[in-house]
Motif scaffolding. Sequence first.
Motif, PDB file in Angstrom:
ATOM      1  N   VAL A   1      13.617   4.157   9.378  1.00  0.00           N
ATOM      2  CA  VAL A   1      12.156   4.226   9.301  1.00  0.00           C
ATOM      3  C   VAL A   1      11.683   5.582   9.801  1.00  0.00           C
ATOM      4  CG1 VAL A   1      11.842   1.735   9.541  1.00  0.00           C
ATOM      5  CG2 VAL A   1      11.892   3.159  11.577  1.00  0.00           C
ATOM      6  N   ALA A   2      10.409   5.876   9.536  1.00  0.00           N
ATOM      7  CA  ALA A   2       9.807   7.111  10.021  1.00  0.00           C
ATOM      8  C   ALA A   2       9.778   7.103  11.544  1.00  0.00           C
ATOM      9  CB  ALA A   2       8.396   7.252   9.467  1.00  0.00           C
ATOM     10  N   LYS A   3       9.988   8.273  12.159  1.00  0.00           N
ATOM     11  CA  LYS A   3      10.042   8.324  13.619  1.00  0.00           C
ATOM     12  C   LYS A   3       8.704   7.970  14.253  1.00  0.00           C
ATOM     13  CE  LYS A   3      12.129  12.374  14.157  1.00  0.00           C
ATOM     14  NZ  LYS A   3      12.750  13.511  14.828  1.00  0.00           N
TER      15      LYS A   3
ATOM     16  N   LYS B   1       0.852  -1.182   0.000  1.00  0.00           N
ATOM     17  CA  LYS B   1       0.000   0.000   0.000  1.00  0.00           C
ATOM     18  C   LYS B   1       0.890   1.235   0.000  1.00  0.00           C
ATOM     19  CE  LYS B   1      -3.580  -2.371   2.594  1.00  0.00           C
ATOM     20  NZ  LYS B   1      -4.277  -2.507   3.865  1.00  0.00           N
ATOM     21  N   PRO B   2       0.372   2.375  -0.430  1.00  0.00           N
ATOM     22  CA  PRO B   2       1.215   3.586  -0.467  1.00  0.00           C
ATOM     23  C   PRO B   2       1.800   3.957   0.894  1.00  0.00           C
ATOM     24  CG  PRO B   2      -0.786   3.928  -1.720  1.00  0.00           C
ATOM     25  CD  PRO B   2      -0.927   2.595  -1.046  1.00  0.00           C
ATOM     26  N   GLU B   3       1.063   3.703   1.995  1.00  0.00           N
ATOM     27  CA  GLU B   3       1.597   4.077   3.310  1.00  0.00           C
ATOM     28  C   GLU B   3       2.788   3.215   3.724  1.00  0.00           C
ATOM     29  OE1 GLU B   3      -2.337   1.814   4.067  1.00  0.00           O
ATOM     30  OE2 GLU B   3      -1.695   3.453   2.807  1.00  0.00           O
ATOM     31  N   HIS B   4       2.936   2.027   3.117  1.00  0.00           N
ATOM     32  CA  HIS B   4       4.104   1.202   3.421  1.00  0.00           C
ATOM     33  C   HIS B   4       5.388   1.886   2.968  1.00  0.00           C
ATOM     34  CE1 HIS B   4       1.395  -2.596   3.457  1.00  0.00           C
ATOM     35  NE2 HIS B   4       1.494  -2.072   4.665  1.00  0.00           N
ATOM     36  N   TYR B   5       5.314   2.640   1.879  1.00  0.00           N
ATOM     37  CA  TYR B   5       6.491   3.352   1.392  1.00  0.00           C
ATOM     38  C   TYR B   5       6.838   4.539   2.287  1.00  0.00           C
ATOM     39  CZ  TYR B   5       6.110   0.553  -2.818  1.00  0.00           C
ATOM     40  OH  TYR B   5       6.067  -0.498  -3.700  1.00  0.00           O
ATOM     41  N   ASP B   6       5.861   5.050   3.053  1.00  0.00           N
ATOM     42  CA  ASP B   6       6.127   6.143   3.986  1.00  0.00           C
ATOM     43  C   ASP B   6       6.784   5.643   5.262  1.00  0.00           C
ATOM     44  OD1 ASP B   6       4.976   7.934   2.220  1.00  0.00           O
ATOM     45  OD2 ASP B   6       2.980   7.715   3.101  1.00  0.00           O
ATOM     46  N   VAL B   7       6.556   4.370   5.615  1.00  0.00           N
ATOM     47  CA  VAL B   7       7.121   3.813   6.852  1.00  0.00           C
ATOM     48  C   VAL B   7       8.616   3.580   6.698  1.00  0.00           C
ATOM     49  CG1 VAL B   7       7.090   1.802   8.380  1.00  0.00           C
ATOM     50  CG2 VAL B   7       4.944   2.775   7.581  1.00  0.00           C
ATOM     51  N   ILE B   8       9.031   2.946   5.611  1.00  0.00           N
ATOM     52  CA  ILE B   8      10.440   2.619   5.389  1.00  0.00           C
ATOM     53  C   ILE B   8      11.079   3.716   4.551  1.00  0.00           C
ATOM     54  CG2 ILE B   8      12.040   0.978   4.357  1.00  0.00           C
ATOM     55  CD1 ILE B   8      10.011  -1.197   5.019  1.00  0.00           C
ATOM     56  N   VAL B   9      12.101   4.369   5.115  1.00  0.00           N
ATOM     57  CA  VAL B   9      12.763   5.466   4.416  1.00  0.00           C
ATOM     58  C   VAL B   9      13.836   4.926   3.480  1.00  0.00           C
ATOM     59  CG1 VAL B   9      14.106   7.579   4.709  1.00  0.00           C
ATOM     60  CG2 VAL B   9      12.275   7.032   6.316  1.00  0.00           C
ATOM     61  N   LYS B  10      14.778   4.110   4.047  1.00  0.00           N
ATOM     62  CA  LYS B  10      15.842   3.560   3.219  1.00  0.00           C
ATOM     63  C   LYS B  10      16.532   2.451   3.995  1.00  0.00           C
ATOM     64  CE  LYS B  10      19.248   6.950   4.763  1.00  0.00           C
ATOM     65  NZ  LYS B  10      20.138   8.030   4.370  1.00  0.00           N
TER      66      LYS B  10
ATOM     67  N   ALA C   1       6.692   5.602  13.164  1.00  0.00           N
ATOM     68  CA  ALA C   1       6.325   4.224  12.828  1.00  0.00           C
ATOM     69  C   ALA C   1       6.413   3.316  14.052  1.00  0.00           C
ATOM     70  CB  ALA C   1       7.227   3.699  11.726  1.00  0.00           C
ATOM     71  N   SER C   2       5.415   2.447  14.205  1.00  0.00           N
ATOM     72  CA  SER C   2       5.422   1.469  15.292  1.00  0.00           C
ATOM     73  C   SER C   2       5.963   0.142  14.766  1.00  0.00           C
ATOM     74  CB  SER C   2       4.014   1.279  15.848  1.00  0.00           C
ATOM     75  OG  SER C   2       3.179   0.712  14.865  1.00  0.00           O
ATOM     76  N   LYS C   3       6.267  -0.774  15.688  1.00  0.00           N
ATOM     77  CA  LYS C   3       6.816  -2.067  15.287  1.00  0.00           C
ATOM     78  C   LYS C   3       5.837  -2.864  14.415  1.00  0.00           C
ATOM     79  CE  LYS C   3      10.067  -2.538  19.102  1.00  0.00           C
ATOM     80  NZ  LYS C   3      10.534  -3.375  20.212  1.00  0.00           N
ATOM     81  N   PRO C   4       4.525  -2.917  14.734  1.00  0.00           N
ATOM     82  CA  PRO C   4       3.602  -3.627  13.828  1.00  0.00           C
ATOM     83  C   PRO C   4       3.521  -3.003  12.435  1.00  0.00           C
ATOM     84  CG  PRO C   4       2.593  -3.349  15.983  1.00  0.00           C
ATOM     85  CD  PRO C   4       3.859  -2.547  15.987  1.00  0.00           C
ATOM     86  N   GLN C   5       3.594  -1.673  12.354  1.00  0.00           N
ATOM     87  CA  GLN C   5       3.581  -1.013  11.044  1.00  0.00           C
ATOM     88  C   GLN C   5       4.831  -1.374  10.246  1.00  0.00           C
ATOM     89  OE1 GLN C   5       3.226   3.060  12.385  1.00  0.00           O
ATOM     90  NE2 GLN C   5       1.095   3.175  11.716  1.00  0.00           N
ATOM     91  N   ILE C   6       5.983  -1.407  10.919  1.00  0.00           N
ATOM     92  CA  ILE C   6       7.232  -1.753  10.242  1.00  0.00           C
ATOM     93  C   ILE C   6       7.172  -3.190   9.745  1.00  0.00           C
ATOM     94  CG2 ILE C   6       9.713  -2.070  10.562  1.00  0.00           C
ATOM     95  CD1 ILE C   6       9.517   0.225  12.678  1.00  0.00           C
TER      96      ILE C   6
ATOM     97  N   ALA D   1       4.993  -6.748   3.223  1.00  0.00           N
ATOM     98  CA  ALA D   1       4.279  -6.416   1.993  1.00  0.00           C
ATOM     99  C   ALA D   1       5.230  -6.033   0.859  1.00  0.00           C
ATOM    100  CB  ALA D   1       3.297  -5.273   2.249  1.00  0.00           C
ATOM    101  N   LEU D   2       6.265  -5.255   1.179  1.00  0.00           N
ATOM    102  CA  LEU D   2       7.147  -4.750   0.126  1.00  0.00           C
ATOM    103  C   LEU D   2       8.134  -5.788  -0.378  1.00  0.00           C
ATOM    104  CD1 LEU D   2       7.938  -1.197   1.552  1.00  0.00           C
ATOM    105  CD2 LEU D   2       6.386  -1.765  -0.298  1.00  0.00           C
ATOM    106  N   PHE D   3       8.598  -6.687   0.504  1.00  0.00           N
ATOM    107  CA  PHE D   3       9.661  -7.610   0.119  1.00  0.00           C
ATOM    108  C   PHE D   3       9.210  -9.069   0.053  1.00  0.00           C
ATOM    109  CE2 PHE D   3      11.778  -3.936   2.078  1.00  0.00           C
ATOM    110  CZ  PHE D   3      12.614  -3.564   1.044  1.00  0.00           C
ATOM    111  N   ASN D   4       7.948  -9.358   0.357  1.00  0.00           N
ATOM    112  CA  ASN D   4       7.400 -10.719   0.311  1.00  0.00           C
ATOM    113  C   ASN D   4       8.224 -11.697   1.148  1.00  0.00           C
ATOM    114  OD1 ASN D   4       5.253 -10.040  -1.403  1.00  0.00           O
ATOM    115  ND2 ASN D   4       6.596 -10.157  -3.180  1.00  0.00           N
ATOM    116  N   VAL D   5       8.454 -11.347   2.409  1.00  0.00           N
ATOM    117  CA  VAL D   5       9.180 -12.196   3.345  1.00  0.00           C
ATOM    118  C   VAL D   5       8.374 -12.313   4.634  1.00  0.00           C
ATOM    119  CG1 VAL D   5      11.482 -11.651   2.447  1.00  0.00           C
ATOM    120  CG2 VAL D   5      10.496 -10.229   4.249  1.00  0.00           C
TER     121      VAL D   5
END
Length: 99
Positions: free
Chosen positions: A34-36, A4-13, A38-43, A49-53
């Motif tokens: 990660v975004a300051k 989802k688009p918000e997943h890209y906001d959680v992980i910065v690099k 962001a919680s552990k469940p969001q991360i 979702a992004l890396f299929n792991v």
Amino acid sequence: MSAKPEHYDVIVKPIITEKATMAGELANAVTFEVAKSASKPQIKDAVEALFNVKVKAVNTVVTKGKTKRFRGRPGVRSDVKKAYVMLEAGNSIDVNTGL
């Protein structure tokens, strides 16, 4: 699970340092900035979702910004939140090549 688009906001690099590489080799962990807010469940949801792991655990640490001098004037680096994401056995993310 689709990204989802918000997943890209959680992980910065991803963080690629000597310490992060050692964690990857020893504990099957990947380190992300990660975004300051962001919680552990969001991360966990974002990485799955992004890396299929499958994620086993998430540890976070907030590194306080250092005071540095810039052109003779003091300035402060911004605070950074890092997430050490431990993956289940058999899963891996290669951050050096992209995916």
